[in-house]
Structures are given as structure tokens and as C-alpha cells.
Design an enzyme around this catalytic site. Structure first.
Site, PDB file in Angstrom:
ATOM      1  N   SER A 126       8.348  59.157  45.731  1.00  0.00           N
ATOM      2  CA  SER A 126       9.096  57.976  46.127  1.00  0.00           C
ATOM      3  C   SER A 126       9.045  57.744  47.626  1.00  0.00           C
ATOM      4  O   SER A 126       7.989  57.587  48.184  1.00  0.00           O
ATOM      5  CB  SER A 126      10.530  58.096  45.638  1.00  0.00           C
ATOM      6  OG  SER A 126      10.523  58.411  44.278  1.00  0.00           O
ATOM      7  N   LYS A 178      30.886  39.048  45.544  1.00  0.00           N
ATOM      8  CA  LYS A 178      31.215  40.127  46.466  1.00  0.00           C
ATOM      9  C   LYS A 178      31.430  41.460  45.752  1.00  0.00           C
ATOM     10  O   LYS A 178      31.181  42.521  46.329  1.00  0.00           O
ATOM     11  CB  LYS A 178      32.470  39.758  47.272  1.00  0.00           C
ATOM     12  CG  LYS A 178      32.763  40.698  48.424  1.00  0.00           C
ATOM     13  CD  LYS A 178      31.622  40.692  49.420  1.00  0.00           C
ATOM     14  CE  LYS A 178      31.885  41.632  50.585  1.00  0.00           C
ATOM     15  NZ  LYS A 178      30.742  41.691  51.522  1.00  0.00           N
TER      16      LYS A 178
END
Length: 312
Positions: A126, A178
Site C-alpha cells: 500500500s 457534516k
């Protein structure tokens, strides 16, 4: 001896003394140039460890080893500024980490003025593979774990559990999205689509960086990505690494790429964690992580960790 003669001798003697002091100072500076030392000019390979999760300074006293962009950057800078060093080896054993931190180190490796060889020991996956990808050569242990090119966004909906234990968690927010990914509710279809677009975009970026750095076709990288992991031997067959071998082979390759003939010295530049790094770590408890390794999600099933975003 008259006063004029004494004055002249004093001036000459003082000037000579000043010249001696300057000469000694110059020799001292030349002898201490750089942070590593070598008995041979330009005959040294510098090894820089990249071992642990890549992040912006999370404290290692919490039980995990952390590699910061600052520490690796400073290590490479030290090696570049030391005239006795001809090549650099990054000793990688990392599952990845922060995408931004990994990209920062990748750019430093790409722009190094001296040859860089990466050796992957147990794992270089990764974000760690992203760091390794622009190196002049990648050497991996035959049984190492390499690749894991992909993206995952892991979310946890704990609303049912909260109801059972009588917890009423909610948010007062300004902005419709949010609280996206909050543990007290599930995603709406629109939110799921938004996040999928973000994950797809990051995945394409990851693939394109690997293709560019390894000089591979983008479509080819796409076929071998998909979050798959490979042994070092498999990664060599797939052109994700150049050779298989041990640490000594990587150091030998770096020495030859650096133009060193015959014997060479090896020094290790060990990054240090500052108090500033530790303090930053407490504010960098990110949910956005790049490839934190195989099975890492199993260790993050706590209530506090309801979101895990990983490129792997």
C-alpha cells in the site's frame, strides 16, 4: 631590539597565528562534512530504515512503530549532503499508512540526487509500496508481501447497539453531510454514492502513480491491482519489483548504481522522533489511512474507530 622591530614581528606573528587557526578550522569542517562518516571518500552506502506505519508523528509509545515523512526526508537529505555517500538504501518493512505522508516520502525518493534502492523485507504494501515505486531499483525478499494496491472505506453503524444499551448519541450540525460516516446512523444512498466516487478517484490516482513510477502501462497496473497481495517472487514476475534477494543484495545493487568499485562502507541513518512529532501524533488520529495492513481492520473494531479509510 627596538620598538618598531618588535611591532613588526608582533604583527607578522599574529597574522601567522590567525592563518594557522583558519587552516585548522577548514580542515575540521572538511573532516566533519555530512552526518555520516567514512574512511573512504564517495565509498559509502547509506541505509535508512522505513519500518512501521507511515504517519505524521503518532507517538510510538502507544505500542506501534511510526515512520514520519520528516524523519525519512531528513535521512535522505543527510545522505545527499554527505560527500562520502554514493547511494541510498531504504530498508522497508511497512504496511503503509497516511496517503499524504506516503506521497510526500514518494516525492522525496523520486527527486533524490543519488541512486535509491528499496529493500522490502516482511512487507512493503500500500502506502509503503507507493513510497518504493519511484526507486531506481526494488529488491524484495522472495517471501515478502508486496502490492495491496487498492482502496477501502470501512464504516461502522452502531445505531442498533446504542439503542439496546440506552445510548442516545446525536449531533448538532451545520451542513447536511457534516456527520457523514458517523457511527450513530447508516449512510443514505446519496452519501454512499459520494464516498464511492471519492474512493474510485483515489484508486485511480494510486494506479497512475505506480504506472508512472514503474514505467508500466496503466491498464496493466489496473489488472494486477485490485487490492491483491503478492509474494516477492510473484511481484518480480509482475514487474512490481526488479529483483528478489536479501538486504545485502540490495546494498550491493545500490553500491554499483552509485558507481562504487570494489569494497564499500555501509552506514545506517536512524531517524529520531522529536517531542514535536509525538505531540502532533495526538492530533493526527486520522480515520484516513493508506493500506494499514492485512487484518488491520480486525484490530480497529472499537466504538472510537467507526471509520477507516485505507488505500490498499
Amino acid at each position: 631590539m627596538d620598538k618598531n622591530t618588535q611591532l613588526i614581528l608582533g604583527i607578522v606573528g599574529g597574522g601567522f597565528l590567525i592563518l594557522v587557526v583558519i587552516f585548522i578550522a577548514i580542515l575540521s569542517l572538511l573532516g566533519n562534512e555530512g552526518v555520516t562518516s567514512s574512511t573512504s571518500f564517495g565509498n559509502t552506502v547509506a541505509v535508512i530504515p522505513v519500518q512501521g506505519e507511515i504517519a505524521y508523528g503518532e507517538s510510538s509509545i502507544l505500542g506501534s512503530s511510526i515512520v514520519t515523512p520528516q524523519s525519512v526526508t531528513e535521512g535522505i537529505k543527510q545522505a545527499e549532503e554527505d560527500s562520502s555517500v554514493s547511494a541510498i538504501v531504504l530498508d522497508v518493512n511497512s504496511p503503509g499508512g497516511s496517503p499524504v505522508a506516503s506521497e510526500e516520502i514518494m516525492n522525496v525518493v523520486k527527486n533524490s540526487s543519488k541512486p535509491v534502492v528499496v529493500w522490502i523485507s516482511d512487507i512493503g504494501a500500500s502506502g509503503a509500496y507507493l513510497v518504493a515505486s519511484p526507486a531506481d531499483k526494488i529488491v524484495a525478499s522472495p517471501s515478502s508481501i508486496v502490492g495491496s494496491i487498492g482502496v477501502i472505506l470501512s464504516l461502522t453503524d452502531l445505531s442498533g447497539l446504542y439503542q439496546k444499551i440506552g445510548v442516545n448519541q446525536y449531533a448538532i450540525k451545520a451542513g447536511e453531510y457534516k456527520d457523514i460516516g458517523a457511527s450513530y446512523r447508516n449512510l443514505t444512498p446519496e452519501e454512499a454514492e459520494m464516498l464511492q466516487e471519492m474512493v474510485d478517484q483515489d484508486y485511480e490516482y494510486f494506479i497512475n502513480q505506480v504506472a508512472e513510477n514503474r514505467k508500466l502501462d496503466v491498464n496493466y497496473v489496473r489488472t494486477i491491482a485490485e487490492g491483491k497481495i503478492y509474494t516477492g517472487t510473484q511481484a518480480k514476475d509482475l514487474k512490481l519489483v526488479d529483483e528478489t534477494g536479501d538486504r545485502e543484495k540490495a546494498i550491493e545493487s545500490a553500491a554499483r548504481l552509485g558507481g562504487i568499485q570494489g569494497n564499500y562502507d555501509v552506514v545506517t541513518i536512524t531517524p529520531t522522533e522529536t517531542l514535536s512529532d509525538i505531540i502532533k501524533g495526538y492530533s493526527a488520529n486520522f480515520a484516513y489511512a493508506l493500506g494499514k495492513g492485512i487484518g488491520s481492520l480486525l484490530n480497529e473494531g472499537s466504538v472510537e474507530s467507526s471509520v477507516d479509510y485505507s488505500i490498499r
